[in-house]
Design a protein around this motif. Structure first.
Motif, PDB file in Angstrom:
ATOM      1  N   GLU A 120       3.998   2.480  -6.830  1.00  0.00           N
ATOM      2  CA  GLU A 120       3.584   3.560  -7.716  1.00  0.00           C
ATOM      3  C   GLU A 120       2.101   3.843  -7.454  1.00  0.00           C
ATOM      4  O   GLU A 120       1.230   3.091  -7.879  1.00  0.00           O
ATOM      5  CB  GLU A 120       3.809   3.145  -9.175  1.00  0.00           C
ATOM      6  N   CYS A 121       1.864   4.921  -6.744  1.00  0.00           N
ATOM      7  CA  CYS A 121       0.488   5.267  -6.373  1.00  0.00           C
ATOM      8  C   CYS A 121      -0.055   6.249  -7.408  1.00  0.00           C
ATOM      9  O   CYS A 121       0.642   7.180  -7.796  1.00  0.00           O
ATOM     10  CB  CYS A 121       0.467   5.893  -4.984  1.00  0.00           C
ATOM     11  N   ARG A 122      -1.313   6.032  -7.781  1.00  0.00           N
ATOM     12  CA  ARG A 122      -1.874   6.898  -8.819  1.00  0.00           C
ATOM     13  C   ARG A 122      -2.015   8.341  -8.324  1.00  0.00           C
ATOM     14  O   ARG A 122      -1.937   9.285  -9.071  1.00  0.00           O
ATOM     15  CB  ARG A 122      -3.234   6.364  -9.263  1.00  0.00           C
ATOM     16  N   ARG A 123      -2.253   8.448  -7.010  1.00  0.00           N
ATOM     17  CA  ARG A 123      -2.435   9.788  -6.463  1.00  0.00           C
ATOM     18  C   ARG A 123      -1.113  10.416  -6.006  1.00  0.00           C
ATOM     19  O   ARG A 123      -0.866  11.587  -6.223  1.00  0.00           O
ATOM     20  CB  ARG A 123      -3.414   9.727  -5.293  1.00  0.00           C
ATOM     21  N   CYS A 124      -0.267   9.603  -5.369  1.00  0.00           N
ATOM     22  CA  CYS A 124       0.918  10.177  -4.708  1.00  0.00           C
ATOM     23  C   CYS A 124       2.216   9.982  -5.473  1.00  0.00           C
ATOM     24  O   CYS A 124       3.257  10.490  -5.049  1.00  0.00           O
ATOM     25  CB  CYS A 124       1.060   9.602  -3.306  1.00  0.00           C
ATOM     26  N   GLY A 125       2.204   9.226  -6.524  1.00  0.00           N
ATOM     27  CA  GLY A 125       3.438   8.998  -7.272  1.00  0.00           C
ATOM     28  C   GLY A 125       4.212   7.830  -6.698  1.00  0.00           C
ATOM     29  O   GLY A 125       3.647   6.953  -6.040  1.00  0.00           O
ATOM     30  N   ARG A 135       0.844  -1.201   0.000  1.00  0.00           N
ATOM     31  CA  ARG A 135       0.000   0.000   0.000  1.00  0.00           C
ATOM     32  C   ARG A 135       0.876   1.247   0.000  1.00  0.00           C
ATOM     33  O   ARG A 135       2.029   1.208   0.422  1.00  0.00           O
ATOM     34  CB  ARG A 135      -0.856   0.056   1.274  1.00  0.00           C
ATOM     35  N   CYS A 136       0.273   2.322  -0.412  1.00  0.00           N
ATOM     36  CA  CYS A 136       0.961   3.619  -0.419  1.00  0.00           C
ATOM     37  C   CYS A 136       1.090   4.139   1.012  1.00  0.00           C
ATOM     38  O   CYS A 136       0.142   4.100   1.789  1.00  0.00           O
ATOM     39  CB  CYS A 136       0.149   4.597  -1.268  1.00  0.00           C
ATOM     40  N   SER A 137       2.272   4.643   1.377  1.00  0.00           N
ATOM     41  CA  SER A 137       2.470   5.100   2.757  1.00  0.00           C
ATOM     42  C   SER A 137       1.872   6.481   2.997  1.00  0.00           C
ATOM     43  O   SER A 137       1.779   6.928   4.130  1.00  0.00           O
ATOM     44  CB  SER A 137       3.966   5.116   3.089  1.00  0.00           C
ATOM     45  N   ARG A 138       1.459   7.157   1.930  1.00  0.00           N
ATOM     46  CA  ARG A 138       0.839   8.477   2.127  1.00  0.00           C
ATOM     47  C   ARG A 138      -0.673   8.345   2.283  1.00  0.00           C
ATOM     48  O   ARG A 138      -1.262   8.895   3.192  1.00  0.00           O
ATOM     49  CB  ARG A 138       1.129   9.381   0.930  1.00  0.00           C
ATOM     50  N   CYS A 139      -1.330   7.616   1.330  1.00  0.00           N
ATOM     51  CA  CYS A 139      -2.786   7.582   1.355  1.00  0.00           C
ATOM     52  C   CYS A 139      -3.352   6.227   1.747  1.00  0.00           C
ATOM     53  O   CYS A 139      -4.551   6.092   1.979  1.00  0.00           O
ATOM     54  CB  CYS A 139      -3.351   8.023   0.006  1.00  0.00           C
ATOM     55  N   GLY A 140      -2.513   5.186   1.844  1.00  0.00           N
ATOM     56  CA  GLY A 140      -2.985   3.883   2.307  1.00  0.00           C
ATOM     57  C   GLY A 140      -3.627   3.010   1.239  1.00  0.00           C
ATOM     58  O   GLY A 140      -4.052   1.896   1.526  1.00  0.00           O
TER      59      GLY A 140
HETATM   60 ZN   LIG Z   1      -1.023   7.291  -2.315  1.00  0.00          ZN
END
Ligand SMILES: [Zn+2]
Length: 416
Positions: free
Chosen positions: A83-88, A44-49
């Motif tokens: 690679e998060c679609r929102r956070c990069g 998971r993305c560490s910024r948005c989960g």
């Molecule tokens: Zn994210």
């Protein structure tokens, strides 16, 4: 039971799998128990989960966990970037630590618990970490545990300043006059500092604030006039009285200079505390000196009467119309007094008249904030050696706002 099974039971974090366990002696000679761990399930993305695909793999990194006897425990894991679609492209989320931290959540919370109760030496000796690291850990602990503020309930605020690092730097503290809670703090003590607070809470929250208690510092008043359309400024009574106390002392020092070398000068020098104390705190010896004052030095005597009569107005619990009259009389008297320091005070009171009078209407002072300030000042002293103002603020919040870090055994949710 295998060592890995034991380690899995002891490490009560979700979505964590345990690999090998080994003992090591690090470069500094510390004995370390290294537990290899990995993220279980999809990354998971560490910024948005959000769940997202892997991007690349990073070198193994370590997190300090709670000690096992004399052994330092370190978790070790090779994470991937996702690679998060929102956070990069960002590092993947782990359940045991915050993205930028090299300590586990349980370790950090223990640091928070100790920082509320112990001094610097106790904490860094027991946990074997640098004091500087404690500061950054506390910033994270406070950000995680701080209860959200309901801005619709905030209608009266007090603003005060606090020095840290031996007076070279300042923090502006904003607290709620009704609940006594610290709402906000930031380094600096200018109009811009307070305006940053108003910008953060937004126009609606600003419009709800009806009263703002401050010291006599003009910068804060400017910020309030600019940003709080419905607020009355309330000048803190103790800061107003402090102006008069300073003026008395100035008159006394002036007289001491003038009389230098004479017997009278010595008497004037020793008057200092007698003049500044509240009448009920004056010692018998000081009483005697004050009794001699009308004969001995008329200027200082006049200054003393001015200071005490201003205090008297505050002590008398006047209604607003009476207070208005008395304050006007006092200002007229001070302007006639031929004592330059008091004429200056009178001009200040005239300029700030509505805000001075507002005290009699509302009874608001910053003294609640000042009481808080005493606690905050102690916290600041403990934070000595922290490198950032943010770490100092974290210590203040930790000590003054009812944040409750838990000990490892109090943290619920032990994973299987
Ligand atoms: Zn994210």
């Amino acid at each position: 039971m295998r060592a890995e099974t034991v380690a899995r039971r002891l490490l009560s974090f979700p979505r964590l799998s345990v690999g090998k366990v080994r003992f090591e002696v690090d470069d500094l000679g510390s004995e370390v128990l290294v537990v290899e761990v990995a993220v279980r399930g999809r990354s998971r993305c560490s910024r948005c989960g959000r769940k997202c695909p892997g991007y690349d793999r990073l070198k193994p990194r370590r997190w300090r966990h709670l000690d096992f006897g004399a052994w330092e425990v370190q978790l070790e894991a090779g994470l991937c970037r996702v690679e998060c679609r929102r956070c990069g492209v960002v590092v993947e989320q782990v359940s045991w630590a915050e993205p930028e931290s090299r300590f586990t959540l349980h370790f950090e919370e223990l640091v928070g618990w100790l920082a509320q109760r112990c001094d610097k030496t106790a904490i860094s000796t027991m946990l074997r970490i640098a004091w500087r690291s404690v500061g950054t850990i506390l910033e994270r602990v406070v950000a995680r545990l701080r209860a959200p503020i309901d801005w619709t309930k905030v209608t009266a605020i007090a603003t005060d300043e606090l020095s840290f690092r031996k007076g070279q730097r300042y923090l502006t503290l904003v607290s709620d006059l009704e609940t006594g809670r610290i709402l906000w703090s930031k380094e600096g003590r200018s109009a811009a500092t307070l305006e940053a607070f108003f910008a953060e809470i937004g126009v609606e929250a600003c419009a709800r604030i009806r009263h703002a208690a401050i010291d006599m510092f003009e910068g804060y008043a400017q910020a309030i006039r600019r940003c709080l359309p419905n607020a009355t400024i309330v000048y803190d009574r103790f800061h107003v009285q402090q102006l008069a106390s300073k003026a008395v002392d100035e008159v006394r020092r002036g007289e001491w200079q003038r009389l230098r070398g004479t017997d009278e000068a010595r008497g004037v020098k020793h008057l200092r505390w007698a003049l500044l104390r509240n009448p009920w705190n004056v010692t018998p010896a000081e009483h005697e000196r004050l009794a001699e004052l009308p004969k001995q030095n008329r200027l200082i005597y006049r200054a003393y009467l001015l200071k005490e009569s201003l205090a008297g107005i505050y002590r008398s619990l006047y209604t607003t119309p009476w207070a208005k009259r008395r304050l006007n009389e006092w200002i007229a008297w001070a302007l006639r007094s031929r004592l330059a320091p008091f004429r200056k005070v009178a001009r200040t009171l005239r300029r700030c008249f509505d805000g001075v009078l507002a005290y009699f209407e509302t009874g608001y002072t910053t003294s609640r904030a000042e009481g808080l300030n005493t606690k905050a000042r102690l916290a600041t002293r403990q934070a000595y050696g922290f490198h950032s103002a943010d770490a100092v603020r974290a210590m203040i919040e930790l000590r003054c706002t009812g944040i409750a870090p838990r000990l490892p055994h109090q943290i619920v949710g032990v994973a299987g």
